[in-house]
Scaffold this motif. Structure first.
Motif, PDB file in Angstrom:
ATOM      1  N   VAL A 102      -2.508 -23.730   1.050  1.00 45.48           N
ATOM      2  CA  VAL A 102      -3.091 -24.086   2.328  1.00 45.48           C
ATOM      3  C   VAL A 102      -2.822 -25.565   2.557  1.00 45.48           C
ATOM      4  CG1 VAL A 102      -4.834 -22.289   2.280  1.00 45.48           C
ATOM      5  CG2 VAL A 102      -5.338 -24.508   1.253  1.00 45.48           C
ATOM      6  N   VAL A 103      -2.849 -26.005   3.813  1.00 45.05           N
ATOM      7  CA  VAL A 103      -2.441 -27.369   4.144  1.00 45.05           C
ATOM      8  C   VAL A 103      -3.381 -28.429   3.593  1.00 45.05           C
ATOM      9  CG1 VAL A 103      -1.172 -26.664   6.196  1.00 45.05           C
ATOM     10  CG2 VAL A 103      -3.597 -27.281   6.396  1.00 45.05           C
ATOM     11  N   THR A 104      -4.573 -28.043   3.178  1.00 45.45           N
ATOM     12  CA  THR A 104      -5.519 -29.002   2.613  1.00 45.45           C
ATOM     13  C   THR A 104      -5.273 -29.269   1.131  1.00 45.45           C
ATOM     14  OG1 THR A 104      -7.104 -27.193   2.309  1.00 45.45           O
ATOM     15  CG2 THR A 104      -7.342 -28.539   4.290  1.00 45.45           C
ATOM     16  N   THR A 105      -4.257 -28.649   0.550  1.00 48.61           N
ATOM     17  CA  THR A 105      -3.903 -28.879  -0.846  1.00 48.61           C
ATOM     18  C   THR A 105      -3.258 -30.245  -1.002  1.00 48.61           C
ATOM     19  OG1 THR A 105      -3.578 -26.517  -1.238  1.00 48.61           O
ATOM     20  CG2 THR A 105      -2.563 -28.036  -2.793  1.00 48.61           C
ATOM     21  N   THR A 106      -3.792 -31.066  -1.900  1.00 52.95           N
ATOM     22  CA  THR A 106      -3.306 -32.434  -2.071  1.00 52.95           C
ATOM     23  C   THR A 106      -2.685 -32.698  -3.436  1.00 52.95           C
ATOM     24  OG1 THR A 106      -5.476 -33.239  -2.814  1.00 52.95           O
ATOM     25  CG2 THR A 106      -5.013 -33.316  -0.449  1.00 52.95           C
ATOM     26  N   ARG A 107      -2.790 -31.786  -4.362  1.00 54.86           N
ATOM     27  CA  ARG A 107      -2.245 -31.986  -5.699  1.00 54.86           C
ATOM     28  C   ARG A 107      -0.753 -31.662  -5.727  1.00 54.86           C
ATOM     29  NH1 ARG A 107      -7.185 -28.828  -8.829  1.00 54.86           N
ATOM     30  NH2 ARG A 107      -8.751 -30.485  -8.544  1.00 54.86           N
ATOM     31  N   PRO A 108       0.105 -32.582  -6.194  1.00 53.45           N
ATOM     32  CA  PRO A 108       1.551 -32.338  -6.195  1.00 53.45           C
ATOM     33  C   PRO A 108       1.975 -31.082  -6.948  1.00 53.45           C
ATOM     34  CG  PRO A 108       1.090 -34.659  -6.578  1.00 53.45           C
ATOM     35  CD  PRO A 108      -0.232 -33.943  -6.646  1.00 53.45           C
TER      36      PRO A 108
END
Length: 124
Positions: A102-108
């Motif tokens: 989902v677009v809220t994922t921030t972990r590389p």
């Protein structure tokens, strides 16, 4: 597999603007979310912005909100990061990424595919 080809990095004065592009191709690439990350020398890779192909949902890191805009062009299979009001601290290598997230994922590590990276240098 998803292939990502980036372009648009370069040198710019603080307060100026720069546009980065990421051309996507490959099997079922439209089922993936697209993200931009950046990594400055000696720093960890950090999330910048993400977008979904179909719905146009976007998400931004707090550090770039109101300054950067991520968008997609379905006809050209391209994702763009428009960077305005650039600061010296925006200097980094910028990477395009794709993942089943989902677009809220921030972990590389949640993203599966990565472009080659394009350097952005902001001078004072």
């Amino acid at each position: 597999q998803v292939q990502l080809v980036e372009s648009g990095g370069g040198l710019v004065q603080a307060g100026g603007s720069l546009r980065l592009s990421c051309a996507a191709s490959g099997r079922a690439f439209r089922t993936y979310a697209m993200g931009w990350f950046r990594q400055a020398p000696g720093k960890e890779r950090e999330f910048v912005a993400a977008i979904s192909w179909s719905g146009g949902l976007t998400y931004y890191a707090d550090s770039v909100k109101a300054r950067f805009t991520i968008s997609s062009d379905n006809a050209k299979n391209t994702v763009t990061l428009q960077m305005n009001s650039l600061k010296v601290e925006d200097t980094a290598v910028y990477y395009c990424a794709a993942g089943r997230v989902v677009v809220t994922t921030t972990r590389p590590y949640e993203y599966e595919y990565w472009g080659q990276g394009t350097p952005v240098t902001v001078s004072s």
